[in-house]
Design an enzyme around this catalytic site. Structure first.
Site, PDB file in Angstrom:
ATOM      1  N   ASP A 129      -7.990  22.969  50.295  1.00 21.76           N
ATOM      2  CA  ASP A 129      -8.988  23.866  49.710  1.00 21.76           C
ATOM      3  C   ASP A 129     -10.408  23.355  49.987  1.00 21.76           C
ATOM      4  OD1 ASP A 129      -9.858  26.050  48.187  1.00 21.76           O
ATOM      5  OD2 ASP A 129      -8.309  25.740  46.674  1.00 21.76           O
ATOM      6  N   ASP A 186      -9.790  34.874  47.162  1.00 22.18           N
ATOM      7  CA  ASP A 186      -8.422  34.990  46.646  1.00 22.18           C
ATOM      8  C   ASP A 186      -8.010  36.452  46.442  1.00 22.18           C
ATOM      9  OD1 ASP A 186      -8.989  32.314  46.423  1.00 22.18           O
ATOM     10  OD2 ASP A 186      -8.051  32.091  44.461  1.00 22.18           O
TER      11      ASP A 186
HETATM   12  C1  GLA Z   1      -8.830  28.364  45.171  1.00 21.19           C
HETATM   13  C2  GLA Z   1      -7.876  28.870  46.249  1.00 21.19           C
HETATM   14  C3  GLA Z   1      -6.627  29.439  45.581  1.00 21.19           C
HETATM   15  C4  GLA Z   1      -5.962  28.387  44.728  1.00 21.19           C
HETATM   16  C5  GLA Z   1      -6.952  27.843  43.715  1.00 21.19           C
HETATM   17  C6  GLA Z   1      -6.404  26.653  42.964  1.00 21.19           C
HETATM   18  O1  GLA Z   1      -9.317  29.420  44.408  1.00 21.19           O
HETATM   19  O2  GLA Z   1      -8.503  29.835  47.032  1.00 21.19           O
HETATM   20  O3  GLA Z   1      -5.729  29.930  46.554  1.00 21.19           O
HETATM   21  O4  GLA Z   1      -5.490  27.352  45.556  1.00 21.19           O
HETATM   22  O5  GLA Z   1      -8.167  27.430  44.334  1.00 21.19           O
HETATM   23  O6  GLA Z   1      -7.315  26.095  42.087  1.00 21.19           O
END
Ligand code: GLA
Length: 390
Positions: A129, A186
């Site tokens: 990430d 997301d």
């Molecule tokens: C970010 C990523 C998600 C997930 C969260 C976890 O938002 O884009 O896919 O992994 O972090 O905290």
């Protein structure tokens, strides 16, 4: 060589949308068992990835990551071994910053140490990430450091670059050793999200994907990733409870079919994000549709692109390795509509007088000299597989 499993888009399950920050090793074992019991493993879903929050709040004295002793009392090596014994592959999560998105220790500056840990534990996939302090280092440098560290281990580890598309990862993802890279924020289990809500709905992601115009960066061993599948998720999913988004009306059946149809037409990584122990029969059938999975996993690896988009109808298509193509017909309007196009107007090579057409939802087959059409209910998508007849 990149992992052979990334020759086509990776498929699997990820804990985040189902469990968010409460994931435990028994959730992961249950997901492994459910992948097997539902038959989803046998149609290709093979990676089981533990997302954020698996680690304890502190590293050990040397900076190694420590699994949370309450949530993962057996440790990661034992869990990976169980996942492998189920005929699946095991993935973990970290971040190219000082902390993960939920504030746990992450890997910036400790890439080699952590990559060695992952390899020792038997990890086959790392989702990496973009959260935490970057200490002034740019994205390419930060992601390249982990890419190099993973390559130095003696394991084949799929490297999932998760910078949300912020730094144009499609243009450098392969160069840093990435096998897939997120292209958007997301996904959430809605058709559209409001301006001040967290994440993007499925229709938002399609709009964004059309606007990005990055299909040329996508193909074998390196995939644009429009984020995880929301099939099966609703107000009770971990993500819906955790994030600032109202999911009081989750995706309808038609919207769910459009979601899955488009992820397959885009040759997106297919990463299930729902609690598989509560999967209903209709959602299972959508996720297990082998005609669509074959379109996702087609050896040419093309990402579908739009041929026509207007207020009520959308047509996207891509070429397939058998000499034909796949055509998606999305009804964006409010009435049942017969959506029409022609072979000459989509990405099917015009090399024959006749074509065989298969409706990927129903299995119905017919022949055409060029006209393509399907009756589609609002927000649903028909996918036609079109193959020249010799
Ligand atoms: C970010 C990523 C998600 C997930 C969260 C976890 O938002 O884009 O896919 O992994 O972090 O905290």
């Amino acid at each position: 060589m990149p992992p052979s499993t990334t020759r086509t888009p990776p498929m699997g399950w990820n804990s985040w949308n189902a469990h968010s920050c409460t994931v435990t090793e028994s959730d992961v074992r249950d997901a492994a068992a459910a992948l097997v019991d539902t038959g989803l493993r046998d149609v290709g879903y093979e990676y089981l990835v533990v997302d954020d929050c698996w680690m304890a709040p502190e590293t050990d004295d040397d900076g190694r990551l420590v699994p949370d002793p309450e949530a993962f009392p057996g440790g990661m090596a034992a869990l990976a071994a169980d996942v492998h014994a189920a005929g699946l592959r095991f993935g973990l999560y970290s971040s190219a910053g000082t902390e993960t998105c939920q504030g746990y220790p992450a890997s910036l500056g400790r890439e080699r140490l952590h990559a060695e840990q992952f390899a020792e534990w038997g990890v086959d996939y790392l989702k990496y990430d973009n959260c935490g302090d970057h200490r002034g280092r740019d994205a390419v440098e930060r992601y390249a450091a982990m890419g190099a560290a993973l390559r130095e281990t003696d394991r084949e580890i799929v490297y999932s670059v998760c910078d949300w598309g912020t730094n144009d990862p499609w243009s450098w993802g392969r160069n840093v050793g990435g096998h897939l890279w997120r292209t958007t924020d997301d996904s959430v289990a809605k058709w559209r999200t409001g301006a001040d809500e967290f994440g993007l709905g499925i229709a938002d992601i399609l709009d964004r994907t059309a606007a990005l115009d990055i299909a040329s960066f996508h193909g074998p061993y390196g995939w644009n990733d429009p984020d995880m599948l929301q099939v099966g998720n609703g107000p009770d999913s971990g993500q819906s409870r955790h994030e600032a988004v109202v999911v009081d009306r989750p995706l309808t059946r038609a919207e769910t079919r459009t979601h899955f149809a488009f992820w397959c037409l885009l040759a997106a990584p297919l990463v299930i994000g729902t609690d598989l122990t509560a999967l209903d029969a209709v959602d299972r059938e959508i996720l297990a549709n082998e005609r669509l999975i074959r379109i996702d996993q087609d050896p040419l690896g093309f990402q579908g692109t739009p041929d026509r988009r207007d207020a009520t109808e959308e047509i996207w298509s891509k070429r397939l390795a058998d000499g034909g193509g796949a055509v998606a017909l999305l009804n964006r309007g409010h009435d049942v509509t017969e959506i029409q196009t022609r072979v000459a107007d989509v990405a099917v090579p015009t090399v024959a007088d006749r074509y065989r057409v298969v409706d990927c939802w129903t299995g119905e087959e017919w022949e055409t000299t060029g006209e393509l059409a399907a009756s589609v209910v609002p927000r649903d998508t028909a996918v036609l597989r079109v193959t020249p007849v010799e």
